[in-house]
Design a protein around this motif. Structure first.
Motif, PDB file in Angstrom:
ATOM      1  N   UNK A 137       2.085   7.095  -6.745  1.00  0.00           N
ATOM      2  CA  UNK A 137       0.988   8.173  -6.861  1.00  0.00           C
ATOM      3  C   UNK A 137       1.733   9.454  -6.704  1.00  0.00           C
ATOM      4  N   UNK A 138       2.562   9.461  -5.496  1.00  0.00           N
ATOM      5  CA  UNK A 138       3.332  10.903  -5.136  1.00  0.00           C
ATOM      6  C   UNK A 138       4.404  10.913  -6.138  1.00  0.00           C
ATOM      7  N   UNK A 139       5.104  10.031  -6.920  1.00  0.00           N
ATOM      8  CA  UNK A 139       6.134  10.239  -7.711  1.00  0.00           C
ATOM      9  C   UNK A 139       5.483  10.612  -9.027  1.00  0.00           C
TER      10      UNK A 139
ATOM     11  N   UNK B  73       6.543  14.501 -10.341  1.00  0.00           N
ATOM     12  CA  UNK B  73       7.381  14.059 -11.586  1.00  0.00           C
ATOM     13  C   UNK B  73       7.350  15.334 -12.597  1.00  0.00           C
ATOM     14  N   UNK B  74       8.339  15.989 -13.010  1.00  0.00           N
ATOM     15  CA  UNK B  74       8.249  17.099 -13.903  1.00  0.00           C
ATOM     16  C   UNK B  74       8.484  16.511 -15.435  1.00  0.00           C
ATOM     17  N   UNK B  75       7.358  16.903 -16.235  1.00  0.00           N
ATOM     18  CA  UNK B  75       7.832  16.873 -17.734  1.00  0.00           C
ATOM     19  C   UNK B  75       8.779  17.185 -18.174  1.00  0.00           C
TER      20      UNK B  75
ATOM     21  N   UNK C 150       0.677  -1.110   0.041  1.00  0.00           N
ATOM     22  CA  UNK C 150      -0.164   0.073  -0.060  1.00  0.00           C
ATOM     23  C   UNK C 150       0.948   1.077  -0.033  1.00  0.00           C
ATOM     24  N   UNK C 151       1.860   1.175   0.967  1.00  0.00           N
ATOM     25  CA  UNK C 151       2.655   2.267   0.794  1.00  0.00           C
ATOM     26  C   UNK C 151       3.435   2.537  -0.487  1.00  0.00           C
ATOM     27  N   UNK C 152       3.878   1.428  -1.160  1.00  0.00           N
ATOM     28  CA  UNK C 152       4.400   1.487  -2.500  1.00  0.00           C
ATOM     29  C   UNK C 152       3.442   2.404  -3.496  1.00  0.00           C
ATOM     30  N   UNK C 153       2.264   1.727  -3.647  1.00  0.00           N
ATOM     31  CA  UNK C 153       1.343   2.224  -4.595  1.00  0.00           C
ATOM     32  C   UNK C 153       1.170   4.000  -4.056  1.00  0.00           C
TER      33      UNK C 153
END
Length: 178
Positions: free
Chosen positions: A125-127, A131-133, A118-121
């Protein structure tokens, strides 16, 4: 749960002997021992994915309490192969889930495993949010690297949710809670 090995009915018991055997036998890709979190990740992921090799390893650990009377890995492998052939992999995985949760010995580890997924998921999501395009002036290589990274993390996220769903289904079928 019982397993017939060399015409003997053997009862599976999961305890510290199981843990010790798994620490020896369930190694990382380089042949090194894993820490408990990595080892349980391999075990529970293999159980949920119904990996035949991991099901054999789990059962082998369930016989570790027999110490010197424990059948060899090869004998366990053959007996489990027979069982998979007669009862099917799905039933075997379900029976192992029931056995692992019934005695409670590994319930805490299962809870930790679920929480880590669950923490990985949430981390994925946070990543994606942070994340900058690449800018319009980014090089083609930077744009390609960005796309590869997005695909890689999306794949990891996409693989995590079904693991939890299948684990919940298998757990529900055992009529046990963690």
């Amino acid at each position: 749960m019982e397993l017939t090995v060399n015409n003997k009915e053997l009862q599976l018991k999961f305890n510290f002997s199981s843990l010790s055997l798994w620490e020896e036998k369930i190694l990382d890709s380089e042949g090194n021992k894993q820490d408990d979190a990595e080892m349980f990740d391999a075990i529970f992921t293999g159980l949920v994915q119904k990996s035949p090799r991991m099901l054999v390893n789990i059962i082998n650990g369930g016989l570790a309490y027999l110490k010197n009377d424990k059948p060899s890995y090869s004998e366990v492998f053959d007996a489990v192969s027979e069982l998979m052939g007669s009862e099917g992999v799905d039933k075997l995985a379900q029976d192992l889930m029931a056995e692992l949760t019934a005695n409670g010995f590994f319930k805490g580890s299962m809870k930790q495993w679920i929480n880590s997924i669950k923490r990985q998921i949430k981390g994925y999501d946070k990543f994606f949010k942070e994340l900058k395009k690449p800018t319009k002036s980014a090089t083609p290589e930077e744009k390609k690297n960005y796309q590869q990274m997005v695909r890689r993390y999306q794949l990891l996220k996409d693989q995590s949710k079904p693991l939890l769903d299948e684990f919940d289904k298998m757990l529900k079928d055992t009529e046990t809670t963690l």
